[in-house]
Design an enzyme around this catalytic site. Structure first.
Site, short mmCIF file in Angstrom:
data_model
loop_
_atom_site.label_atom_id
_atom_site.label_comp_id
_atom_site.label_asym_id
_atom_site.label_seq_id
_atom_site.Cartn_x
_atom_site.Cartn_y
_atom_site.Cartn_z
N LYS A 24 99.72 82.46 80.54
CA LYS A 24 100.58 81.79 81.51
C LYS A 24 101.84 82.62 81.76
CE LYS A 24 100.56 77.26 81.15
NZ LYS A 24 100.83 76.07 80.32
N ARG A 94 106.79 75.06 78.21
CA ARG A 94 105.33 75.05 78.40
C ARG A 94 104.64 75.96 77.39
NH1 ARG A 94 104.53 76.90 84.50
NH2 ARG A 94 102.61 75.70 84.26
N GLY A 103 95.08 72.43 78.66
CA GLY A 103 95.44 71.11 78.16
C GLY A 103 95.37 70.94 76.66
N MET A 105 97.23 72.43 74.37
CA MET A 105 98.53 72.41 73.70
C MET A 105 99.53 71.68 74.57
SD MET A 105 98.46 76.11 72.08
CE MET A 105 97.89 76.70 73.61
N ARG A 338 95.67 81.47 87.03
CA ARG A 338 94.82 82.08 85.98
C ARG A 338 93.43 82.23 86.57
NH1 ARG A 338 95.12 76.57 82.55
NH2 ARG A 338 93.96 75.28 83.99
N HIS A 454 91.86 68.14 83.30
CA HIS A 454 91.49 68.97 82.16
C HIS A 454 90.07 68.68 81.70
CE1 HIS A 454 95.16 71.05 81.75
NE2 HIS A 454 95.90 70.04 81.35
N ARG A 614 50.07 90.25 68.01
CA ARG A 614 50.20 90.33 66.56
C ARG A 614 49.02 89.62 65.92
NH1 ARG A 614 55.34 87.66 63.87
NH2 ARG A 614 54.24 85.74 64.30
N GLU A 785 59.31 94.83 59.15
CA GLU A 785 60.08 93.65 58.75
C GLU A 785 60.32 93.63 57.24
OE1 GLU A 785 57.82 90.33 60.23
OE2 GLU A 785 55.93 91.33 59.84
N SER A 804 57.65 97.53 65.96
CA SER A 804 58.35 96.36 66.51
C SER A 804 59.08 95.72 65.35
CB SER A 804 57.34 95.39 67.12
OG SER A 804 58.01 94.22 67.50
N GLY A 806 60.60 93.06 63.29
CA GLY A 806 60.56 91.60 63.15
C GLY A 806 61.86 91.20 62.48
N THR A 807 62.90 91.00 63.28
CA THR A 807 64.23 90.88 62.69
C THR A 807 64.44 89.57 61.95
OG1 THR A 807 65.00 90.23 64.87
CG2 THR A 807 65.39 92.50 64.20
N ASN A 808 63.61 88.59 62.22
CA ASN A 808 63.74 87.33 61.48
C ASN A 808 63.34 87.54 60.02
OD1 ASN A 808 64.18 84.55 61.10
ND2 ASN A 808 61.99 84.19 61.30
N CYS A 872 61.39 92.10 68.43
CA CYS A 872 60.84 90.86 68.96
C CYS A 872 61.46 89.74 68.15
CB CYS A 872 59.33 90.84 68.86
SG CYS A 872 58.71 91.01 67.19
N TYR A 892 62.86 98.70 73.80
CA TYR A 892 62.74 97.39 74.44
C TYR A 892 63.17 96.28 73.50
CZ TYR A 892 58.50 96.40 71.72
OH TYR A 892 57.62 96.16 70.70
P1 ADP Z 1 98.94 72.75 80.88
O1 ADP Z 1 98.58 73.98 80.16
O2 ADP Z 1 98.64 71.50 80.20
O3 ADP Z 1 98.50 72.79 82.34
P2 ADP Z 1 101.53 73.38 81.93
O4 ADP Z 1 102.55 74.07 81.14
O5 ADP Z 1 100.85 74.18 82.96
O6 ADP Z 1 100.53 72.73 80.93
O7 ADP Z 1 102.26 72.14 82.60
C1 ADP Z 1 101.75 70.87 82.83
C2 ADP Z 1 102.04 70.43 84.26
O8 ADP Z 1 103.43 70.45 84.52
C3 ADP Z 1 101.42 71.32 85.28
O9 ADP Z 1 100.92 70.55 86.34
C4 ADP Z 1 102.54 72.17 85.74
O10 ADP Z 1 102.33 72.62 87.05
C5 ADP Z 1 103.71 71.23 85.66
N1 ADP Z 1 104.94 71.99 85.45
C6 ADP Z 1 105.17 72.88 84.47
N2 ADP Z 1 106.37 73.46 84.59
C7 ADP Z 1 106.92 72.92 85.70
C8 ADP Z 1 108.16 73.12 86.38
N3 ADP Z 1 109.04 74.01 85.95
N4 ADP Z 1 108.39 72.39 87.47
C9 ADP Z 1 107.49 71.49 87.91
N5 ADP Z 1 106.31 71.26 87.33
C10 ADP Z 1 106.01 71.96 86.23
MG MG Z 2 57.46 88.24 60.54
MG MG Z 3 98.83 74.34 83.52
#
Ligand code: ADP
Ligand code: MG
Ligand code: MG
Length: 922
Positions: A24, A94, A103, A105, A338, A454, A614, A785, A804, A806-808, A872, A892
């Site tokens: 992020k 954040r 989501g 953390m 992302r 999420h 076989r 094998e 061939s 026979g890796t098992n 195989c 192969y």
């Molecule tokens: P997560 O990884 O759970 O998406 P984020 O850090 O992206 O957590 O934030 C959660 C929500 O809060 C997201 O929708 C994000 O866009 C919003 N948010 C984060 N920072 C700001 C900010 N500075 N202003 C407005 N909204 C924010």
């Molecule tokens: Mg065998």
């Molecule tokens: Mg986010």
């Protein structure tokens, strides 16, 4: 000595600093760099997080000083001061790890509000309702993230307040209501946490940073990392950023867009939007948002601007993006971007489109296909031939179809799955805490939440079918109602994540077919790869299926699978139990035409492609009835016999000795029951059978009389099989079909074993083919094998046309593990405790087993430079193992039909990553 730099302004970073700044943070920096409208901010590094844990969960020295300097930067940029009672700066704190963990953390918004600054905000914006809404959100998030008070406790107070006032919509809530809720929230915190909500904004900031670091180790983050193989040591960064507000009026809003549809890959802006809302409202799946197209109607110029930015971001990153944005008083801000999580199908589609649009090369497209996607390229769909009872239709959040028993909480989902019951997790909304339930379930169904929640994002990333936002479902404890139907816990339901349908009962699923994009990608893979891909198949149907998927031949036909059919097993049992060679030959003669037909079917299906067969491999007892069952039957019969002796003539068939049970019993023993002998006669038969089965019993069958050891002791068995193969080959040749049998001798450990068996095969070939020999080319090779075979490969190669691996079995014998015992007992434990990195039966052990393979290939080729070599068995369908096979110079791999497409792509990736071939790919 210079102090460590813990803090980077967005202007100082770039996407290449992902390891240090987290995904992020690196992307916020990158976007700032290319001039996108990103609110100002900075990142506290993942290094600080690691140092935090290393020093017993204390922020390292210098962090807060650097944070405070960076805060002044934001203050200057915004013309506001943090904690200023008149015009306060508010920030978000954040989380942001190196690999995206949506989501998992924590994040806190609106930080910097207290009893004083909230008034400043109200006055400055002339909007007290908004100011107190922000304040209650802060207290709630702070209370949850820092003080661990469950969100539901806050929600309850909100719901109660709305009920008391008679509100149905949140928009009816007034400034005074929010203000009174703020008081209640503060009380809740004092009660639950025994500390007040801090009025000192710097204390808020420090505690929030610590809490985000701590959230790296919350339960759901740990589970997610495990599921996605993300290292625990990575740590998270913390991003601190000036707030922008989507919740101060109807000319504001917040949303998420994907630059293409993450379910199907269609090239259209895809996403969701809520007016007058703050970010969390969309991603947490609490309110079901509007489709992004509504923004086009409601804020046309901003929509156009968003579309342009989306396109710019996609071209800049050369990939589909998942973008968070907020509109604050007609101004658009980008808050995150992302690489978008997507389904395997969408991944394929998007990659092909990007190549066609000239944005990436074919090689890049191939390399982008992720391992988990490879596993799920072929999705199952609901077979619509029946008329399914559709209960409801929700949002098609993640495609694929699943049937399972409805469960309403995540723990039950996990328990039932452990008991082997397939489940569909049904929730009103899923929060990231539900991750273990999502992981366990076959599919997920929610009544609230959008396509970008999420829950939906996580399900798509795992390739789990998901239907969400299905608002017509009325979920009520352990049941849901849909119209006049009620579904209770344990009832079967099905979901179709491709079109959002929720269906009553269990439905038929049909196997997936190759999409046009996948075909395209496979063709590109074939242009690159050098490793050939064969299939494991024992019947013409599998062989044909595999050919459609691109198999270049059969790499392993396990002939024992041909012995289990109802028409064969009795013959096989008689053959095994034969008292003399003569008797055995008689039964083998009956098996011959059957085997002949089996092989002819395979040759026809694979016309012109090699068919590796076989000869019989498993220990004999696998074909016989179970000793314990037999002896139980014996004792039952003995008791019966005693009773019969006491009963008058003509009344012997009573109770458990009814004609049908007896006939069934005989059938399982593989014996005919022309008549119904008395208990005494049957007992004698069972006794004889029991004696023979005991005689064949082995203490350790895996290391016992099996493979070529059988062929050497009972040559007539292999002779029959060889005869059947050559007869079938000759028959096919006469029809103009090119049969290419490659006969494989299993479990060779000493060259003499192979020599004996090879001459047996050659002898039979000469006898059966006679003058036809020229039209029926064949090869004789061996499984490698047994470790001794690998070590003496130079000797074995003299007698073998191919190896061939026979890796098992090779893994079993190299580790000294019996697979069934290991997997049932200690192996999971080993992997969990990190005694060994993977289950070596799934991912080939390069260091041990791999070394033997490399040695054998090298030794074998000193004798025969063009010796054909392959793998195989299951490893042939595993990406990492395929990479190894490529590196070891094998010709192969062979895998099950459904893994053939995966193997073709993995083989191409192996070639591309090894460097060769990457230049000429454009
Ligand atoms: P997560 O990884 O759970 O998406 P984020 O850090 O992206 O957590 O934030 C959660 C929500 O809060 C997201 O929708 C994000 O866009 C919003 N948010 C984060 N920072 C700001 C900010 N500075 N202003 C407005 N909204 C924010
Ligand atoms: Mg065998
Ligand atoms: Mg986010």
């Amino acid at each position: 000595m210079n102090a460590v730099k813990w803090v980077f302004l967005f202007q100082e970073g770039s996407v290449s600093m992902k390891e240090l700044l987290g995904g992020k943070g690196a992307n916020l920096a990158e976007m700032t760099g290319i001039g996108l409208p990103v609110p100002p901010g900075f990142t506290v590094t993942t290094e600080a997080c690691r140092a935090f844990y290393a020093s017993g969960r204390a922020l390292p020295e210098g962090v807060m000083e650097q944070v405070s300097t960076a805060m002044h930067g934001i203050e200057d940029a915004k013309g506001q001061r943090f904690g200023d009672p008149h015009n306060p700066l508010l920030v978000s704190v954040r989380s942001g790890s190196v690999s995206s963990m949506p989501g998992m953390m924590d994040t806190i918004l609106n930080l910097g509000l207290n009893d004083e600054t909230v008034q400043g905000l109200a006055k400055e914006t002339n909007n007290p309702r908004f100011a107190y809404d922000c304040y209650r959100r802060l207290i709630q998030m702070y209370g949850n993230v820092v003080l661990h008070i469950p969100l539901i406790s806050f929600e309850d107070l909100l719901i109660r307040m709305k009920e008391e006032r008679g509100y149905s919509e949140e928009s009816e809530v007034t400034a005074e209501d929010w203000q009174s809720l703020v008081d209640q929230y503060k009380q809740l915190i004092e009660q639950e946490a025994a500390v007040p909500f801090p009025q000192n904004v710097n204390e808020q900031l420090e505690k929030a940073i610590e809490a985000v670091f701590l959230s790296w180790n919350n339960a759901r983050a740990i589970i997610y990392r495990k599921a996605h193989r993300i290292p625990d040591e990575q740590g998270t960064a913390v991003n601190i950023q000036a707030m922008v507000f989507g919740n101060r009026g109807d000319d504001c809003g917040t949303g998420v867009v994907f630059t293409r549809n993450p379910s199907t890959g269609d090239k259209i802006l895809f996403g969701e939007f809520l007016t007058n809302a703050q970010g969390e409202d969309v991603v947490a799946g609490i309110r079901t948002p509007l489709p992004i197209a509504r923004m086009e109607q409601e804020m046309p110029p901003l929509y156009v601007q968003l579309a342009e930015l989306a396109d710019k971001l996609e071209r800049h990153y050369k990939d589909m993006q998942d973008i968070e944005f907020t509109v604050d008083k007609h101004k658009l801000y980008i808050l995150q971007t992302r690489g978008g999580k997507r389904t395997p199908q969408a991944a394929m589609r998007i990659a092909v489109q990007l190549v066609e649009e000239g944005i990436i090369t074919k090689a890049e497209a191939l390399l982008r296909i992720e391992e988990t996607h490879l596993d799920q390229l072929l999705h199952r769909a609901i077979d619509c031939s029946g008329e399914p009872e559709v209960l409801a239709v929700g949002l098609p959040a993640s495609p694929g179809a699943a049937s399972g028993q409805a469960v309403f909480d995540t723990d039950t989902a996990e328990h039932w799955t452990k008991e082997g019951k397939p489940v569909i997790l049904v929730r009103s909304e899923t929060t990231p805490e539900d991750i273990h339930g999502v992981l366990a379930a076959e599919g997920v169904l929610t009544s609230r939440g959008g396509m970008t929640s999420h829950a939906a994002v996580v399900a798509r990333g795992m390739g789990k079918p998901c239907v969400c936002g299905c608002e017509s479902l009325d979920i009520d404890g352990n049941l849901f109602r849909a119209g006049d139907r009620t579904i209770r816990e344990g009832d079967w339901i099905s979901i179709d994540g491709a079109n959002g349908r929720v269906i009553a009962g269990k439905v038929g699923l049909k196997e997936a077919e190759l999409s046009a994009e996948l075909e395209q990608m496979l063709q590109w893979a074939d242009e690159v790869r050098t490793l050939r891909v064969m299939t494991n198949a024992d019947n013409p149907e599998d062989a044909r299926k595999a050919s459609l998927f691109g198999a270049e031949g059969i790499g392993l036909c396990r002939t024992e699978h041909m012995f289990f059919g109802a028409d064969r097993l009795p013959l096989v049992r008689h053959m095994i139990l034969a008292e003399s060679k003569e008797e055995r030959l008689k039964w083998l003669a009956e098996l011959l035409p059957i085997q002949h037909k089996d092989f002819a079917g395979l040759f026809r299906a694979m016309d012109g492609k090699p068919v590796t067969i076989r000869l019989l491999d498993p220990p004999m007892h696998e074909f016989l009835p179970n000793v314990d069952e037999l002896s139980q039957r014996y004792y039952r019969l003995a008791a019966q016999e005693r009773r019969e002796a006491a009963v008058p003539e003509g009344h012997e068939f009573t109770s458990d000795r009814s004609a049908s049970t007896k006939a069934a019993g005989l059938a399982t023993a593989g014996l005919d029951s022309q008549d119904f002998p008395s208990a005494a006669v049957e007992k004698a038969e069972v006794e004889q059978l029991l004696r023979k089965v005991r005689l064949l019993h082995e203490a350790n069958p895996m290391l016992g009389q099996r493979g070529c050891r059988l062929g050497i002791v009972f040559p007539e068995i292999y002779e029959m099989q060889a005869e059947a193969i050559f007869r079938a080959a000759a028959e096919c040749a006469a029809e103009g079909i090119r049969a290419l049998p490659e006969i494989m001798i299993p479990l060779v450990g000493h060259v003499n074993e192979l020599e004996l068996m090879r001459s047996l095969v050659d002898r039979i070939a000469k006898r059966v083919l006679g003058r036809e020999a020229a039209r029926c080319p064949y090869k004789v090779g061996t499984m490698i094998e047994v470790p001794r075979a690998a070590l003496t490969a130079h000797q074995i190669a003299e007698k073998a046309d191919f190896f061939s691996f026979g890796t098992n079995d090779m893994t079993q014998m190299t580790f000294g593990y019996s697979r069934d015992d290991a997997e049932g007992k200690f192996l999971t434990h080993y992997v969990e405790q990190k005694v060994i990195p993977h289950n070596p039966f799934q991912v080939l052990d390069r260091e041990g087993v791999g070394q033997l393979i490399e040695w054998a290939v090298q030794k074998g080729r000193t004798v025969k430079p063009h010796l054909k070599t392959g793998v195989c068995g299951e490893h042939g369908g595993d990406r990492q193992s395929i990479f190894f096979c490529h590196a070891a110079g094998l010709d192969y791999i062979s895998c099950s039909p459904y893994r053939v497409p995966l193997a073709r792509i993995a083989a191409a990736q192996a070639q591309l990553l090894s460097g060769a071939g990457s230049q000429d790919q454009k």
